[in-house]
Write a protein that holds these residues in place. Structure first.
Motif, PDB file in Angstrom:
ATOM      1  N   CYS A  46       0.811  -1.221   0.000  1.00 48.33           N
ATOM      2  CA  CYS A  46       0.000   0.000   0.000  1.00 48.33           C
ATOM      3  C   CYS A  46       0.843   1.270   0.000  1.00 48.33           C
ATOM      4  O   CYS A  46       0.382   2.325  -0.441  1.00 48.33           O
ATOM      5  CB  CYS A  46      -0.941  -0.005   1.202  1.00 48.33           C
ATOM      6  SG  CYS A  46      -2.123  -1.376   1.203  1.00 48.33           S
ATOM      7  N   GLY A  51      -5.213  -2.175  -5.303  1.00 48.10           N
ATOM      8  CA  GLY A  51      -5.328  -1.124  -4.289  1.00 48.10           C
ATOM      9  C   GLY A  51      -5.697   0.210  -4.897  1.00 48.10           C
ATOM     10  O   GLY A  51      -5.168   0.610  -5.934  1.00 48.10           O
ATOM     11  N   SER A  54      -4.380   3.087   1.403  1.00 46.48           N
ATOM     12  CA  SER A  54      -5.169   2.530   0.294  1.00 46.48           C
ATOM     13  C   SER A  54      -6.263   1.615   0.817  1.00 46.48           C
ATOM     14  O   SER A  54      -6.212   1.105   1.941  1.00 46.48           O
ATOM     15  CB  SER A  54      -4.257   1.777  -0.673  1.00 46.48           C
ATOM     16  OG  SER A  54      -3.785   0.590  -0.070  1.00 46.48           O
ATOM     17  N   CYS A  82      -7.762  -1.882  -0.346  1.00 48.09           N
ATOM     18  CA  CYS A  82      -7.249  -2.893  -1.265  1.00 48.09           C
ATOM     19  C   CYS A  82      -7.911  -4.246  -1.028  1.00 48.09           C
ATOM     20  O   CYS A  82      -8.460  -4.532   0.042  1.00 48.09           O
ATOM     21  CB  CYS A  82      -5.741  -3.031  -1.105  1.00 48.09           C
ATOM     22  SG  CYS A  82      -5.225  -3.569   0.534  1.00 48.09           S
TER      23      CYS A  82
END
Length: 533
Positions: free
Chosen positions: A84, A121, A134, A136
């Motif tokens: 991320c 993501g 993020s 995801c």
């Protein structure tokens, strides 16, 4: 993204501040975020879905669905296990079909420890374009993420950001409410008088401090014009100047005499400031005022004492000073009597100077005193001080010397310095008395003159050490220790006089030798010192 760009992104001060502002790091799981994670996993068929927030050295999972243990319970990983962190570009999904074959991710420890093979993501972006982390979905096997998968996760990421924004707004509102409560608490509990009026001077609010000082209740002044507090002390020009300042949207500051409910006058140190609305228009005035009535009375008392000292004390002192002059005219006095008369005359003149000096102390303390430096014989002043305090010297059987390079100066010795004798005499006198009182019976007080190129240092050394409790505050006001009638003003005054003349002054007390030395550094240098006469 290279390592430098990644480091810059992770450590960006604005991004980290935005992350702090949302106040979600290390907070418990919430159903609103977990629901969105479950929807993402269900719609995409991925076993894992995360709301990941990335700071400078770890990623925290505000929501985690399907993570293997111990990561599910820990709800965070180091950045060595993070995909991320690479979601830097606002609005750009990070799509990975097989991380094991991706040059950027194939060595990431999340592959081994979290079984992250396929990753999709969507960056979580604030309104100021800071990427917080993020949203995801993750699969443990290779897969091709479809456009529908990407669209679904993107839509759900928008909902995550909505939840984040709502919580940030709630947090900001609570903080603003708490700050406002603190402000009003401070206003209500302040001993200062605080008044708020509209632009016409109509009172809208007064705090309890106002009612305590003025005697008016809130109900008696709210809705009334603030002019009801006016006294006749200030004339029309005073208030014209006050309103000119406020009309110019500046803060007015000054002393204000007002009238209490019972008619008594009281003085306040006031600051009146304009208050503007969001458009910049002045809508109110706030006055913050401190009761200084007692201070004004003290100032008046000081002025009264000033007049008393200048008139009532000087008048009899003039008679004492002129008496020796009359007696000398008789011409039948012995040498000892002439010496006594000179001592009376000199002491009277010193007392006159001290009366004047005491009246100038305030100006010296505030830096308003104007020093006049001229050549002064330091040796003569020192011997005059010793002569004035001869009873104290005799009572303790003290000996006193004035030396330079082991050469001793008698009363007729001459060493000139830049000084103002009116200040130099009490400076040396206060230090001498302090040293004499601290010295043991039969002790010695030594004045040493130490010339150098730019400075003449005058030191006063005596047996006895300064108590440890007062060493650091030796020259401070009202600091004393162990003296029955000590006021703590002697060394303070000496320091004040020294600094007024631009001198440096310092003290050193030595437990090993049992000595104390006060040094006065006098600008001028050895070129100014005249040879002994």
């Amino acid at each position: 993204m290279d390592n430098h760009s990644l480091h810059t992104h992770l450590n960006d001060a604005g991004r980290l501040a935005a992350l702090r502002d949302v106040a979600l790091m290390d907070t418990p799981a919430e159903e609103a975020f977990d629901r969105l994670s479950r929807l993402a996993a269900r719609f995409t068929g991925a076993p894992v879905a995360l709301v990941s927030l990335v700071d400078r050295n770890r990623q925290f999972f505000k929501s985690a669905v399907g993570l293997p243990e111990p990561w599910q319970s820990r709800r965070e990983t180091p950045l060595s296990h993070s995909f991320c962190q690479y979601n830097q570009v606002s609005g750009s999904p990070l799509v990975i079909s097989d991380a094991r074959k991706d040059p950027l991710f194939r060595k990431n420890l999340a592959i081994r420890d979290l079984n992250v093979i396929a990753y999709l993501g969507i960056p979580l972006v604030t309104r100021d374009d800071y990427v917080l982390g993020s949203f995801c979905v993750i699969d443990g096997i290779p897969r091709i993420w479809s456009p529908t998968d990407i669209e679904t996760v993107t839509d759900l990421a928008a909902s995550v950001m909505t939840e984040i924004d709502l919580r940030a707004e709630v947090a900001q509102r609570k903080k603003a409410e708490m700050d406002l409560a603190k402000l009003w608490g401070a206003v209500k509990n302040s001993p200062l008088s605080i008044i708020m009026t509209d632009v016409q001077g109509i009172v809208e609010y007064v705090n309890p401090g106002f009612t305590t000082i003025s005697g008016f209740t809130e109900a008696e002044v709210v809705g009334k014009n603030v002019n009801m507090l006016r006294s006749e002390v200030h004339g029309k020009p005073f208030f014209q100047d006050l309103w000119r300042t406020l009309d110019a949207e500046r803060i007015w500051q000054g002393e204000l005499c007002s009238r209490k409910k019972d008619g008594a006058l009281f003085w306040e140190q006031a600051s009146i400031l304009p208050v503007k609305d969001p458009e910049g228009v002045v809508t109110h005035y706030v006055a913050i005022k401190e009761d200084i009535t007692r201070k004004k009375k003290v100032e008046q008392l000081r002025d009264d004492v000033d007049r008393i000292m200048r008139h009532d004390l000087r008048q009899p002192l003039t008679g004492i000073i002129t008496l020796p002059q009359v007696m000398r005219l008789q011409g039948t006095l012995t040498e000892d009597q002439m010496r006594m008369l000179k001592l009376i005359e000199d002491t009277g003149n010193r007392m006159a100077d001290m009366i004047d000096l005491s009246l100038d102390m305030f100006r010296i303390e505030t830096g308003e005193y104007r020093v006049t430096l001229q050549p002064v014989n330091a040796v003569a002043v020192i011997h005059q001080v010793e002569d004035q305090h001869r009873r104290l010297v005799a009572h303790k059987s003290l000996s006193c010397r004035v030396v330079e390079d082991e050469k001793e100066f008698g009363p007729d010795g001459v060493r000139m310095i830049h000084s103002e004798e009116r200040l130099l005499f009490p400076l040396i006198s206060n230090l001498f008395v302090n040293a004499a009182e601290a010295s043991p019976e039969g002790g010695e007080i030594v004045f040493s003159i130490i010339p150098s190129k730019d400075t003449v240092t005058l030191t006063l050394a005596n047996h006895g050490v300064v108590p440890p409790q007062v060493r650091a505050q030796f020259f401070d006001k009202y600091v004393t220790h162990g003296k029955k009638n000590g006021t703590g003003l002697g060394t303070y005054s000496a320091s004040l006089f020294a600094k007024a003349m631009g001198y440096g002054i310092r003290m050193e007390t030595m437990d090993d030798t049992g000595m104390t030395v006060v040094a006065i550094d006098i600008p001028g240098g050895e070129d100014f010192i005249h040879p002994e006469i």
